[in-house]
Every structure is written in structure tokens, then in C-alpha cells.
Design a protein around this motif. Structure first.
Motif, PDB file in Angstrom:
ATOM      1  N   VAL A 110      50.182  44.122  53.097  1.00 26.87           N
ATOM      2  CA  VAL A 110      50.691  43.344  51.971  1.00 26.87           C
ATOM      3  C   VAL A 110      51.719  44.123  51.154  1.00 26.87           C
ATOM      4  O   VAL A 110      51.467  45.266  50.738  1.00 26.87           O
ATOM      5  CB  VAL A 110      49.524  42.903  51.059  1.00 26.87           C
ATOM      6  N   ALA A 111      52.860  43.491  50.905  1.00 23.88           N
ATOM      7  CA  ALA A 111      53.872  44.063  50.020  1.00 23.88           C
ATOM      8  C   ALA A 111      53.446  43.855  48.566  1.00 23.88           C
ATOM      9  O   ALA A 111      52.912  42.804  48.205  1.00 23.88           O
ATOM     10  CB  ALA A 111      55.221  43.389  50.268  1.00 23.88           C
ATOM     11  N   ALA A 112      53.681  44.864  47.739  1.00 21.94           N
ATOM     12  CA  ALA A 112      53.281  44.789  46.336  1.00 21.94           C
ATOM     13  C   ALA A 112      54.074  43.720  45.588  1.00 21.94           C
ATOM     14  O   ALA A 112      55.284  43.603  45.749  1.00 21.94           O
ATOM     15  CB  ALA A 112      53.480  46.152  45.668  1.00 21.94           C
ATOM     16  N   ASP A 113      53.353  42.925  44.795  1.00 21.58           N
ATOM     17  CA  ASP A 113      53.968  41.904  43.936  1.00 21.58           C
ATOM     18  C   ASP A 113      52.931  41.543  42.883  1.00 21.58           C
ATOM     19  O   ASP A 113      52.087  40.678  43.095  1.00 21.58           O
ATOM     20  CB  ASP A 113      54.376  40.684  44.748  1.00 21.58           C
ATOM     21  N   ALA A 114      52.984  42.210  41.738  1.00 20.02           N
ATOM     22  CA  ALA A 114      51.966  42.041  40.703  1.00 20.02           C
ATOM     23  C   ALA A 114      51.919  40.613  40.170  1.00 20.02           C
ATOM     24  O   ALA A 114      50.875  40.155  39.680  1.00 20.02           O
ATOM     25  CB  ALA A 114      52.236  43.013  39.552  1.00 20.02           C
ATOM     26  N   ALA A 115      53.032  39.880  40.271  1.00 22.44           N
ATOM     27  CA  ALA A 115      53.077  38.522  39.705  1.00 22.44           C
ATOM     28  C   ALA A 115      52.501  37.474  40.649  1.00 22.44           C
ATOM     29  O   ALA A 115      52.197  36.357  40.220  1.00 22.44           O
ATOM     30  CB  ALA A 115      54.521  38.160  39.355  1.00 22.44           C
ATOM     31  N   ARG A 116      52.335  37.820  41.919  1.00 23.48           N
ATOM     32  CA  ARG A 116      51.867  36.827  42.892  1.00 23.48           C
ATOM     33  C   ARG A 116      50.751  37.409  43.757  1.00 23.48           C
ATOM     34  O   ARG A 116      51.022  38.194  44.671  1.00 23.48           O
ATOM     35  CB  ARG A 116      53.013  36.350  43.780  1.00 23.48           C
ATOM     36  N   PRO A 117      49.519  37.067  43.486  1.00 22.83           N
ATOM     37  CA  PRO A 117      48.413  37.544  44.330  1.00 22.83           C
ATOM     38  C   PRO A 117      48.610  37.112  45.783  1.00 22.83           C
ATOM     39  O   PRO A 117      49.215  36.069  46.066  1.00 22.83           O
ATOM     40  CB  PRO A 117      47.182  36.862  43.718  1.00 22.83           C
TER      41      PRO A 117
END
Length: 330
Positions: A176-183
Motif C-alpha cells: 500500500v502506498a501512503a495516503d493519510a487522507a484515504r484509508p
């Protein structure tokens, strides 16, 4: 076309195997009054049981004529199966033969058999899918990757607020690529596994799903419960609960490297995996199914795996062309 689709769905239905086992017993002439009572209990336990029984009874009325059409493209293979099927009922192999014949008859149309074994027809509607013996890596729009095991299917549903992958069948490994706004969530009918780190495996089974953390952590939910799993931990989940796996099962992810690593599992579990890598049918006797297996095997050469099992275990492996393999205890 509709008949082929219905027959293929019957084969994919996990209850079909149970119906086939009942048919084998009743057609063997060995059924006892107690067996008929057990069947009555099974049939009444769930409306789906009676439905699949009726459907399987219906498809068995179809002839082997369509299967013979395959012989023009694969000479000798179908005759080999039919010669075995047509042996006298008194033959000591009759019960095993009935199992193989019923499995073939369950599809009803030869092209349906071959097409479904090569690629699950229901999976073709999914965004991402793999056929028998295929493993494939997909890069998602956010830079995450999914590696799908053989005979797997998943849909992608990304929105500004959520990254969702719906796993319909089989298993996958997500990085998984990091994206704090989208679980990032993997969803099955049994619940969800949400990434709290980078890499994890999810496998969908008929009655439950498995989540295995390969790096960092995930949050598993089944609707009413949730648990955080750390690296190396695993759990089965369905609507009834979340059950931690006590032993280390990270070797279950070895398929991504083309290997099947088996640590004291039943032969039934091993064959279930091989079926996703082999286009023909494998029939396994109940006695052989209970045997325990330990070892590591190359997934891309199922013939070699079957030979290795026969050499190291008290089993016989009988091949009828590329269409059917029967396994029993020696």
C-alpha cells in the motif's frame, strides 16, 4: 449460453462438492438407512442444500456427447476417461470412477468445463482477475500494487475519501502506498482488512476470510468487532467473529514467489491449492484427504508436485490424460 453459465455456477458453488459426494454414495449401492437419514438432515438444514441437489441431479441427465466434441481437439484424453467410467459396476474402482464422472457431468457442457477450469467465468466481470495457474501484479492509480494469486478476482473502488478493493474470490497481497487522507481497505463478504502499514495478504474462503500481515499492521473488522494485527500475525474473520491464528503462517504468502510451502497440513488443503494451478480435475478420496503433508513444492509444475507426493506418501496418483487425476491411499 444460459445453460453453460448455470452449470458453471453450479461447479463454482462450494455446496456442489457436498451434493456430488451424496450422489456418489447413493449410486455406489453401498448407502445404508443411516446414510439416507443423514442426507435428509443435510437437505433440510439449509434451503441451498436442496436447491444444489436438484440442480446437480438435473445436469447429470445430460449426455457425454458434448464432451466427445472435445476429443477432436484433444485426441485420446476423453476416451481415456470414458473407458474408466464405463467399467462394470462390480469393479473395485467403481466408487472412485463415479466421483470423477459426476464431477465431469456437473458442468454439463464440455466447453464449459474447459473454459471454467482455465478461467473462472464469473471472474471475467471483475476489474482484476487471474486464470488457472496465473499470478499477476497490478499497479493501482495511487501507486499501490496488488498481486493476485491464481483464480482470483477483485474490483477497485477508489474515491476521494476511500481506497477500496473488493476481493470476490481467491487471494491477493497488497503493498500500500501512503495516503493519510484515504484509508486503504480490502473487503470480502466476511468483513474488511484496513492497512495501517504497507503489506498484507487477504484470502477469501467459502465460509471465512484470512488476513495475514507481512509488514507493519492492519485493522480487521467483521462488522461488530475489530482487532489490530501486527507484522507476522494472522486471523480468520467472518460475521460470527475474528479468530487469531496462533502459529506463524507467513509461509502462506510463498505463492507470490511460485512456491507452495506446507507445514503439517492435510492433503485436502494441498490439493485445494493445486486445483487453482491445474486446468484438469483432481479427485481425492476421503482417506487420502486426511493424510498430513510437510514440504515445499513449485506451484508452476503440478505434475511434479503430484509425483513428489506419490513418492513420499502412501498414496496412488492415477492420471487420465490431462483431464482427470484420481488420488487414493495405497
Amino acid at each position: 449460453m444460459r445453460g453453460t453459465k448455470r452449470s458453471t455456477q453450479a461447479l463454482d458453488n462450494p455446496l456442489a462438492e457436498q451434493a456430488i459426494e451424496w450422489m456418489v454414495l447413493f449410486r455406489s449401492g453401498e448407502a445404508t438407512p443411516e446414510d439416507y437419514q443423514r442426507f435428509s438432515t443435510w437437505s433440510a438444514a439449509d434451503p441451498r442444500h436442496a436447491q444444489i441437489w436438484a440442480r446437480m441431479q438435473g445436469v447429470l441427465q445430460r449426455s457425454f456427447a458434448p464432451i466427445r466434441e472435445v476429443n477432436s481437439r484433444a485426441p485420446g484424453q476423453v476416451e481415456a476417461v470414458e473407458r474408466i467410467v464405463l467399467r462394470p459396476a462390480a469393479s473395485p474402482t467403481r466408487r472412485k470412477v463415479l466421483r470423477g464422472a459426476l464431477m465431469l457431468g456437473a458442468v454439463g457442457v464440455a466447453t464449459g468445463i474447459l473454459a471454467n477450469r482455465s478461467m473462472p467465468l464469473a471472474a471475467l466481470r471483475a476489474d482484476l482477475h487471474t486464470g488457472t495457474g496465473q499470478r499477476k501484479s497490478f499497479t493501482l492509480p495511487d501507486g499501490s500494487t496488488l498481486v493476485l494469486n491464481a483464480r482470483s478476482a477483485a474490483d477497485i473502488d477508489f474515491s476521494p475519501a476511500l481506497r477500496r478493493v473488493r476481493l470476490h474470490q481467491g487471494e491477493l497481497i497488497a503493498t500500500v502506498a501512503a495516503d493519510a487522507a484515504r484509508p486503504f481497505v480490502i473487503e470480502t463478504e466476511h468483513g474488511t482488512a484496513r492497512a495501517l502499514g504497507t503489506r498484507f495478504l487477504v484470502r477469501r474462503e467459502p465460509e471465512q476470510s484470512l488476513a495475514l500481515v507481512l509488514e507493519h499492521s492492519i485493522l480487521v473488522r467483521n462488522g461488530s468487532q475489530e482487532q489490530v494485527l501486527q507484522s507476522g500475525q494472522a486471523a480468520y474473520f467472518n460475521r460470527d467473529g475474528i479468530t487469531r491464528v496462533t502459529e506463524d503462517i507467513r509461509s502462506k504468502a510463498a505463492w507470490a514467489d511460485g512456491m507452495l510451502v506446507v507445514n503439517d497440513e492435510t492433503l485436502a488443503e494441498v490439493i485445494a491449492t493445486l486445483r487453482t494451478y491445474r486446468k484438469g480435475f483432481i479427485r481425492l478420496s476421503p482417506a487420502a484427504a486426511r493424510l498430513r503433508v510437510l514440504g515445499a513444492f513449485p506451484l508452476d509444475d503440478t505434475d511434479n508436485v503430484l509425483r513428489s507426493l506419490e513418492q513420499t506418501m502412501p498414496i496412488s496418483v492415477r492420471n487420465f490424460g490431462n483431464l482427470l487425476v484420481m488420488i487414493d491411499v495405497r
